[in-house]
Write an enzyme that holds these catalytic residues in place. Structure first.
Site, PDB file in Angstrom:
ATOM      1  N   THR A 135       0.785  -1.337  -0.018  1.00  0.00           N
ATOM      2  CA  THR A 135      -0.049   0.052   0.048  1.00  0.00           C
ATOM      3  C   THR A 135       0.987   1.330   0.225  1.00  0.00           C
ATOM      4  OG1 THR A 135      -1.520   1.380   1.323  1.00  0.00           O
ATOM      5  CG2 THR A 135      -0.167  -0.031   2.663  1.00  0.00           C
ATOM      6  N   ASP A 136       0.405   2.466  -0.522  1.00  0.00           N
ATOM      7  CA  ASP A 136       0.922   3.561  -0.381  1.00  0.00           C
ATOM      8  C   ASP A 136       1.163   4.201   0.924  1.00  0.00           C
ATOM      9  OD1 ASP A 136      -1.586   4.364   0.044  1.00  0.00           O
ATOM     10  OD2 ASP A 136      -2.002   5.725  -1.616  1.00  0.00           O
ATOM     11  N   GLU A 137       0.432   3.595   2.037  1.00  0.00           N
ATOM     12  CA  GLU A 137       0.562   4.138   3.232  1.00  0.00           C
ATOM     13  C   GLU A 137       1.623   3.869   4.058  1.00  0.00           C
ATOM     14  OE1 GLU A 137      -3.136   3.308   5.661  1.00  0.00           O
ATOM     15  OE2 GLU A 137      -4.395   3.462   3.813  1.00  0.00           O
ATOM     16  N   TYR A 183      -1.776  -0.578  11.024  1.00  0.00           N
ATOM     17  CA  TYR A 183      -1.822  -1.282   9.871  1.00  0.00           C
ATOM     18  C   TYR A 183      -0.640  -0.900   8.979  1.00  0.00           C
ATOM     19  CZ  TYR A 183      -3.297  -1.598   4.765  1.00  0.00           C
ATOM     20  OH  TYR A 183      -3.427  -1.926   3.412  1.00  0.00           O
ATOM     21  N   LYS A 187       2.331  -3.553   7.307  1.00  0.00           N
ATOM     22  CA  LYS A 187       2.409  -3.621   5.877  1.00  0.00           C
ATOM     23  C   LYS A 187       4.154  -3.383   5.543  1.00  0.00           C
ATOM     24  CE  LYS A 187      -0.026  -4.530   2.881  1.00  0.00           C
ATOM     25  NZ  LYS A 187      -0.583  -5.905   2.123  1.00  0.00           N
TER      26      LYS A 187
HETATM   27  P1  NAD Z   1      -9.854  -7.186   2.111  1.00  0.00           P
HETATM   28  O1  NAD Z   1      -9.876  -7.065   3.427  1.00  0.00           O
HETATM   29  O2  NAD Z   1     -11.024  -6.971   1.445  1.00  0.00           O
HETATM   30  O3  NAD Z   1      -9.455  -8.711   1.888  1.00  0.00           O
HETATM   31  C1  NAD Z   1      -8.690  -9.393   2.532  1.00  0.00           C
HETATM   32  C2  NAD Z   1      -8.642 -10.881   2.329  1.00  0.00           C
HETATM   33  O4  NAD Z   1      -7.742 -11.505   3.056  1.00  0.00           O
HETATM   34  C3  NAD Z   1      -9.987 -11.447   2.924  1.00  0.00           C
HETATM   35  O5  NAD Z   1     -10.705 -12.252   1.686  1.00  0.00           O
HETATM   36  C4  NAD Z   1      -9.431 -12.170   4.203  1.00  0.00           C
HETATM   37  O6  NAD Z   1     -10.195 -13.180   4.581  1.00  0.00           O
HETATM   38  C5  NAD Z   1      -8.246 -12.684   3.682  1.00  0.00           C
HETATM   39  N1  NAD Z   1      -7.260 -12.888   4.924  1.00  0.00           N
HETATM   40  C6  NAD Z   1      -7.369 -12.197   6.072  1.00  0.00           C
HETATM   41  N2  NAD Z   1      -6.255 -12.683   6.940  1.00  0.00           N
HETATM   42  C7  NAD Z   1      -5.832 -13.813   6.242  1.00  0.00           C
HETATM   43  C8  NAD Z   1      -5.005 -14.891   6.636  1.00  0.00           C
HETATM   44  N3  NAD Z   1      -4.445 -14.860   8.024  1.00  0.00           N
HETATM   45  N4  NAD Z   1      -4.939 -15.967   5.993  1.00  0.00           N
HETATM   46  C9  NAD Z   1      -5.560 -15.994   4.921  1.00  0.00           C
HETATM   47  N5  NAD Z   1      -6.276 -15.017   4.380  1.00  0.00           N
HETATM   48  C10 NAD Z   1      -6.624 -13.868   5.157  1.00  0.00           C
HETATM   49  O7  NAD Z   1      -8.615  -6.637   1.599  1.00  0.00           O
HETATM   50  P2  NAD Z   1      -8.351  -5.742   0.066  1.00  0.00           P
HETATM   51  O8  NAD Z   1      -8.915  -4.188   0.410  1.00  0.00           O
HETATM   52  O9  NAD Z   1      -8.948  -6.570  -0.971  1.00  0.00           O
HETATM   53  O10 NAD Z   1      -6.858  -5.319   0.141  1.00  0.00           O
HETATM   54  C11 NAD Z   1      -6.307  -6.417  -0.473  1.00  0.00           C
HETATM   55  C12 NAD Z   1      -4.357  -6.519  -0.219  1.00  0.00           C
HETATM   56  O11 NAD Z   1      -4.312  -5.329  -0.803  1.00  0.00           O
HETATM   57  C13 NAD Z   1      -4.026  -6.154   1.118  1.00  0.00           C
HETATM   58  O12 NAD Z   1      -2.834  -6.708   1.291  1.00  0.00           O
HETATM   59  C14 NAD Z   1      -4.076  -4.482   1.343  1.00  0.00           C
HETATM   60  O13 NAD Z   1      -3.043  -4.166   2.133  1.00  0.00           O
HETATM   61  C15 NAD Z   1      -3.739  -4.309  -0.210  1.00  0.00           C
HETATM   62  N6  NAD Z   1      -4.224  -2.736  -0.606  1.00  0.00           N
HETATM   63  C16 NAD Z   1      -5.476  -2.591  -0.378  1.00  0.00           C
HETATM   64  C17 NAD Z   1      -5.739  -1.302  -1.012  1.00  0.00           C
HETATM   65  C18 NAD Z   1      -7.263  -0.733  -0.789  1.00  0.00           C
HETATM   66  O14 NAD Z   1      -7.506   0.362  -1.370  1.00  0.00           O
HETATM   67  N7  NAD Z   1      -8.275  -1.618  -0.336  1.00  0.00           N
HETATM   68  C19 NAD Z   1      -5.033  -0.468  -1.722  1.00  0.00           C
HETATM   69  C20 NAD Z   1      -3.461  -0.700  -1.661  1.00  0.00           C
HETATM   70  C21 NAD Z   1      -3.268  -2.126  -1.210  1.00  0.00           C
HETATM   71  O1  DAU Z   2      -4.165   3.894   0.616  1.00  0.00           O
HETATM   72  C1  DAU Z   2      -4.460   2.696   0.422  1.00  0.00           C
HETATM   73  C2  DAU Z   2      -5.166   2.189   1.534  1.00  0.00           C
HETATM   74  O2  DAU Z   2      -6.624   2.646   1.535  1.00  0.00           O
HETATM   75  C3  DAU Z   2      -5.272   0.530   2.015  1.00  0.00           C
HETATM   76  O3  DAU Z   2      -3.932   0.419   2.010  1.00  0.00           O
HETATM   77  C4  DAU Z   2      -6.241   0.209   2.864  1.00  0.00           C
HETATM   78  O4  DAU Z   2      -6.196  -1.133   3.000  1.00  0.00           O
HETATM   79  C5  DAU Z   2      -7.548   0.986   2.655  1.00  0.00           C
HETATM   80  O5  DAU Z   2      -8.514   0.438   3.577  1.00  0.00           O
HETATM   81  C6  DAU Z   2      -7.306   2.233   2.298  1.00  0.00           C
HETATM   82  O6  DAU Z   2      -7.255   3.037   3.468  1.00  0.00           O
HETATM   83  P1  DAU Z   2      -7.878   4.210   4.176  1.00  0.00           P
HETATM   84  O7  DAU Z   2      -7.733   4.529   5.461  1.00  0.00           O
HETATM   85  O8  DAU Z   2      -7.522   5.291   3.325  1.00  0.00           O
HETATM   86  O9  DAU Z   2      -9.538   4.162   3.765  1.00  0.00           O
HETATM   87  P2  DAU Z   2     -10.926   4.079   4.262  1.00  0.00           P
HETATM   88  O10 DAU Z   2     -11.824   3.763   3.267  1.00  0.00           O
HETATM   89  O11 DAU Z   2     -10.691   3.579   5.536  1.00  0.00           O
HETATM   90  O12 DAU Z   2     -10.900   5.825   4.436  1.00  0.00           O
HETATM   91  C7  DAU Z   2     -10.669   6.685   3.413  1.00  0.00           C
HETATM   92  C8  DAU Z   2     -10.540   8.187   4.103  1.00  0.00           C
HETATM   93  O13 DAU Z   2     -12.130   8.366   4.367  1.00  0.00           O
HETATM   94  C9  DAU Z   2      -9.841   8.174   5.138  1.00  0.00           C
HETATM   95  O14 DAU Z   2      -9.226   9.749   5.226  1.00  0.00           O
HETATM   96  C10 DAU Z   2     -10.682   8.126   6.402  1.00  0.00           C
HETATM   97  C11 DAU Z   2     -12.193   8.744   5.851  1.00  0.00           C
HETATM   98  N1  DAU Z   2     -13.163   8.076   6.510  1.00  0.00           N
HETATM   99  C12 DAU Z   2     -13.392   6.605   6.603  1.00  0.00           C
HETATM  100  C13 DAU Z   2     -14.485   5.981   7.077  1.00  0.00           C
HETATM  101  C14 DAU Z   2     -14.586   4.729   7.060  1.00  0.00           C
HETATM  102  C15 DAU Z   2     -14.163   8.915   7.079  1.00  0.00           C
HETATM  103  O15 DAU Z   2     -14.141  10.154   7.014  1.00  0.00           O
HETATM  104  N2  DAU Z   2     -15.240   8.294   7.576  1.00  0.00           N
HETATM  105  C16 DAU Z   2     -15.572   6.729   7.572  1.00  0.00           C
HETATM  106  O16 DAU Z   2     -16.597   6.322   8.128  1.00  0.00           O
END
Ligand code: NAD
Ligand code: DAU
Length: 377
Positions: A135-137, A183, A187
């Site tokens: 992730t970019d985080e 988190y 990562k």
């Molecule tokens: P998500 O939470 O929707 O899905 C995660 C999946 O991993 C789920 O299906 C869960 O059951 C599985 N999982 C969790 N713990 C596990 C374990 N111990 N063993 C096996 N499986 C397990 O997550 P997502 O948003 O699809 O993110 C997927 C990946 O991409 C993550 O590594 C996250 O850090 C990365 N990522 C997410 C975003 C985003 O915006 N969602 C952006 C950048 C990177």
């Molecule tokens: O940048 C990549 C990341 O983006 C991934 O690595 C993470 O897995 C993914 O969850 C996401 O993280 P964020 O914290 O940016 O996403 P989230 O949807 O939780 O929140 C987006 C923005 O909105 C953040 O600034 C917090 C804000 N927010 C979020 C929620 C859930 C609110 O203001 N209210 C809310 O209820």
């Protein structure tokens, strides 16, 4: 070419799009989807491909080293795309240990199991790949130096009308790691272990760091699906702080396309940033979501604005993420295919058309959890 690819976390949001793309696009590959099915994993995300002959689902925990050894050996895995993780920042603030267990120890177990299996083969690491999705985080937070927005230095064929940057700095592949939340710390640690397995044992690894994804099948604890669902039920929309934080949004199918390109054409030991060239302040994106949902539900414009509720800020809330993904654009020719306006329209429509999917998740235990999570805000 025949290949046996292990995709971890394939029942989650991004993973399900990656599994779908690979199963449909590569009939000669055997795709093994390994997922623990935590609260975030949902096999309903993969109904359309579950009967394909080149697809197998295995329920397992990536932190279980013996299970990882068994599965990688049994399926003769030669490529791994690792997405399984705990992914929600708010949960990591409440329960950091689960994040260390899965994201750090789980990634390490997967690396170790792959190392042992690949080193036992005559050809060893030849033709193998361990691709870690991050992730970019991990790069920390950028400053919001231009709250009104300045012209973005990046353009793509899909650049939208809203095309601003909220500061002059961007995350590059060379930006120093500086994670702030449990988190992102977990990562970052997993990314370091992946690179260590390359540098120490010669494992052919790749790491990518992507910005915020949005689109179908995202768990409704994340901003966009949560707000769409709350608008539908006329529930408050909890905006953290002043709603000024900035995120760079990418349509999930474009992320899956990037993963496909990088898995096949990326250079070993490289890092690629993946972003949407698409920065938005939370409050602005929230207004777009409200407007789109109201229009599609046939509500008058402005009908749901009153649901906006400013709540206590997230602890340690990172102000701005903005990815420079020109390396990927330049070296591998990838860029987003979809304008944000098209992406958000498709996304809102999908959630409104798939209310049964949402209702299945948000009923019962989850509702209790959600109320608890937000009761002290
Ligand atoms: P998500 O939470 O929707 O899905 C995660 C999946 O991993 C789920 O299906 C869960 O059951 C599985 N999982 C969790 N713990 C596990 C374990 N111990 N063993 C096996 N499986 C397990 O997550 P997502 O948003 O699809 O993110 C997927 C990946 O991409 C993550 O590594 C996250 O850090 C990365 N990522 C997410 C975003 C985003 O915006 N969602 C952006 C950048 C990177
Ligand atoms: O940048 C990549 C990341 O983006 C991934 O690595 C993470 O897995 C993914 O969850 C996401 O993280 P964020 O914290 O940016 O996403 P989230 O949807 O939780 O929140 C987006 C923005 O909105 C953040 O600034 C917090 C804000 N927010 C979020 C929620 C859930 C609110 O203001 N209210 C809310 O209820």
């Amino acid at each position: 070419m025949k290949r046996n690819i292990l995709i971890t976390g394939g029942a989650g949001f991004i993973g399900s799009h990656v599994v779908r793309l690979f199963v449909n696009k590569y009939p000669d590959y055997h795709i093994v989807n390994l997922d623990k099915l935590t609260y975030a994993g949902n096999l309903a995300n993969l109904k359309d491909i579950e009967d394909n002959p080149n697809y197998t689902f295995v329920k397992a925990d990536i932190a279980d080293l013996d299970e990882m050894r068994r599965i990688i050996t049994e399926y003769k895995i030669d490529g791994i795309i690792h997405l399984a993780a705990e992914s929600h920042v708010d949960r990591s603030i409440k329960d950091p240990f689960t994040f260390a267990r899965t994201n750090v120890m789980g990634t390490l177990a997967l690396l170790q199991a792959a190392k042992e299996y690949w080193e036992s083969l005559p050809e060893k690491y030849e033709g193998k790949r361990f691709y870690h999705i991050s992730t970019d985080e991990v790069y920390g937070a950028l400053k919001l130096t231009n709250p009104e927005g300045i012209e973005s230095p990046f353009t793509t064929a899909a650049s939208s009308e809203h095309h601003h940057a909220y500061g002059a700095e961007f995350f590059l592949e060379t930006t120093k790691y500086n994670p702030h939340s449990p988190y992102s710390a977990s990562k970052a640690s997993s990314d370091h272990f992946v690179r260590a397995y390359h540098d120490t044992y010669g494992m052919p690894t790749i790491v990518t760091n992507c910005s915020n994804n949005y689109g179908p099948f995202q768990f409704p604890e994340k901003l966009i699906p949560l707000f769409i669902n709350n608008i539908r039920h006329r529930k408050p929309l909890p905006v953290y702080g002043k709603g000024e934080n900035v995120r760079d949004w990418l349509y999930v199918v474009d992320h899956a396309r990037a993963i496909d390109t990088i898995f096949h054409e990326g250079k070993t030991a490289e890092t690629y940033n993946i972003g949407g060239f698409n920065e938005w302040k939370n409050i602005d994106i929230i207004k777009v979501v409200i407007k789109t949902v109201d229009r599609l539900l046939g509500n008058p414009e402005g009908y749901s604005d009153e649901l906006i509720t400013y709540v206590t800020d997230r602890l340690g809330h990172d102000m701005r993420y903005a990815i420079d993904s020109r390396k990927l654009q330049r070296e591998l020719g990838w860029e987003p295919s979809l304008q944000f306006e098209e992406g958000i329209e498709k996304t809102v429509r999908w959630y409104l058309d798939n209310q049964a999917w949402m209702d299945n998740i948000t009923s019962g235990d989850y509702e209790k959890y959600y109320d608890e999570m937000y009761s002290n805000r």
